[in-house]
Design a protein around this motif. Structure first.
Motif, PDB file in Angstrom:
ATOM      1  N   GLY A  45       0.202   7.885  -3.081  1.00 49.14           N
ATOM      2  CA  GLY A  45       1.253   6.863  -3.075  1.00 49.14           C
ATOM      3  C   GLY A  45       0.828   5.673  -2.242  1.00 49.14           C
ATOM      4  N   PRO A  46       1.817   4.921  -1.682  1.00 43.96           N
ATOM      5  CA  PRO A  46       1.475   3.756  -0.870  1.00 43.96           C
ATOM      6  C   PRO A  46       0.670   4.177   0.371  1.00 43.96           C
ATOM      7  N   PHE A  47      -0.353   3.397   0.719  1.00 45.35           N
ATOM      8  CA  PHE A  47      -1.244   3.767   1.811  1.00 45.35           C
ATOM      9  C   PHE A  47      -0.472   4.055   3.107  1.00 45.35           C
ATOM     10  N   ALA A  48       0.483   3.174   3.448  1.00 47.63           N
ATOM     11  CA  ALA A  48       1.186   3.333   4.724  1.00 47.63           C
ATOM     12  C   ALA A  48       1.875   4.700   4.789  1.00 47.63           C
ATOM     13  N   ASP A  49       2.512   5.110   3.708  1.00 50.34           N
ATOM     14  CA  ASP A  49       3.223   6.407   3.685  1.00 50.34           C
ATOM     15  C   ASP A  49       2.242   7.574   3.776  1.00 50.34           C
ATOM     16  N   ILE A  50       1.182   7.477   3.004  1.00 49.23           N
ATOM     17  CA  ILE A  50       0.229   8.599   2.932  1.00 49.23           C
ATOM     18  C   ILE A  50      -0.551   8.697   4.242  1.00 49.23           C
TER      19      ILE A  50
END
Ligand code: GUN
Ligand code: ZN
Length: 441
Positions: A45-50
């Motif tokens: 998913g989005p880099f920040a979340d992962i």
């Protein structure tokens, strides 16, 4: 257990994209990431979340600005044809007799088989293909060599030794009984071992006697979870010869139907010249038609009518494949480029989202393996291909005027090859860069 975080532009499909505007059919992250642990995808998913999920100390590989996709899947190829690819001047039956059977006879030698299995799987990886449904030669040791090589790389494969007992030189023939015994032994040894799947593989109706077809049917009944793979309706001379050999059959498909080979795990290579009845029989049984465009063009076999098959009241399940060495390229990008042209000759188009669905999730669904491969879904195996749309001067220049994801995919399909494959991960481990560094490339 160590984790690996891949950063880049991630793309995975949820379902068939109806049109270029069908954004619900896929998940695309401009700054995305895939988190891998123990050979599986933990999250994407989005880099920040992962990144937040990954915790401290995770090893990160930054693939920006490249695209991170599920590994490509090739649903029909012949590993004993590494030395046959690019053989001049013949249609199917002549090509088999002149080039293919002599080359396959060499696989009686286990050392030759091991070397060819290594070369074949190296080429798949180099081209971004992480799973294949492969035909081995008639020799049991050829299947053993193939599975051993695939297992040593932890690659998911579907494969089987071909069963063939007539209309071919003795050096590539078995008997109904030896084919049955060898197939059973190979199933016991390899099916379900790691990521290996056995496919019951009668080569095609011409090279199997009715007695051998009976044996193939008996194996299907004994092992209903196994794949079956064979060839169907590729070439007019092949169809005519089959009708002579099985005069009681309603048509070519009816031969396989009669022996109980149709079903959701059955993969039929080519399916070019099907009647409506045959297409109905395939679709109603959930069988899969495998489109092999580079082979169909090279051998002059005909134009697979992809969109007509999809539009039917009962749509056909369709896979795509290289069919090396009748096929002329190991690359699924080159394959989908030729698929686009075949479909264009039928007066239709395949849009680039549909193409990339097909060579990832679509082919995984055709193999009934989408719970393991073909997507970036959490819990599935971490088979991943990283594409660089600026890998060559021509691509780089053309990318200057590309304005959307779909345009970029179409560019990769039309002009891309192994040079556009920046990296490949098999079960979470780098496989393409690893091959280069060990000199195996
Ligand atoms: N039909 C039977 N065997 C083969 C093969 O090896 N390649 C192709 N393209 N068609 C076949
Ligand atoms: Zn084939």
């Amino acid at each position: 257990m160590t984790s690996l975080l891949l950063r880049g532009r991630t793309l995975t499909f949820r379902r068939w994209p109806e049109s270029l505007d069908d954004t619900a059919a896929y998940a695309y992250e401009e700054d995305g990431a895939v988190l891998i642990r123990g050979g599986r995808i933990l999250a994407a998913g989005p880099f920040a979340d992962i990144r937040a999920k990954a915790g401290e100390g995770v090893r990160t590989v930054d693939h920006r600005p490249n695209l991170i996709l599920p590994g490509f899947i090739d649903c029909h190829a012949h590993y004993p044809q590494v030395e046959v690819i690019a053989s001049y001047g013949a249609e199917l039956l002549d090509w088999l007799n002149r080039y293919t059977f002599p080359a396959e006879a060499k696989f009686v030698d286990a050392q030759h088989a091991r070397r060819m299995a290594r070369l074949f799987l190296d080429e798949l990886i180099r081209h971004g293909t992480t799973s294949v449904a492969a035909y081995c030669s008639v020799h049991r040791q050829s299947a053993e060599a193939f599975f051993a090589e695939a297992a040593s790389r932890d690659m998911l494969t579907v494969a089987g030794k071909v069963m063939m007992d007539r209309n071919a030189p003795a050096a590539v023939c078995d008997t109904p009984q030896s084919a049955y015994d060898d197939t059973r032994a190979l199933i016991a040894e390899w099916h379900g071992r790691g990521r290996q799947h056995y496919a019951i593989t009668p080569r095609f109706a011409i090279t199997s006697s009715p007695g051998q077809m009976e044996m193939a049917g008996a194996l299907c009944r004994a092992f209903p979870d196994l794949h079956v793979q064979t060839h169907l309706s590729e070439n007019h001379a092949e169809i005519a010869f089959t009708r002579e050999l099985y005069p009681w059959a309603r048509d070519y498909t009816d031969v396989y139907e009669h022996y109980g080979l149709l079903g959701p795990r059955a993969l039929f290579g080519h399916c070019i010249h099907l009647s409506e009845r045959e297409a109905d029989a395939l679709s109603q049984s959930g069988s899969v038609a495998v489109f092999c465009p580079t082979s169909n063009l090279f051998l002059g076999s005909g134009l697979f009518d992809y969109q007509r098959y999809r539009r039917r009241g009962h749509p056909l399940r369709i896979a795509t494949a290289t069919d090396v060495g009748g096929g002329t390229n190991y690359s699924m990008l080159r394959t989908m480029d030729e698929a686009y042209k075949v479909i264009a000759l039928n007066g239709e188009k395949l849009n680039p989202l549909q193409s990339f669905w097909q060579l990832t999730r679509g082919n995984a669904e055709a193999l009934s393996l989408a719970d393991r491969i073909g997507t970036l879904e959490p819990g599935t195996d971490a088979d991943i291909t990283v594409l660089d749309a600026r890998a060559t001067p021509v691509l780089r220049t053309r990318m200057e005027t590309v304005g959307s994801l779909a345009e970029e995919l179409f560019l990769l399909q039309t002009l891309g090859d192994d040079r556009a494959v920046a990296e490949v991960y098999v079960a979470g481990k780098p496989a393409k860069s690893d091959m280069a560094s060990t000199g195996a490339a």
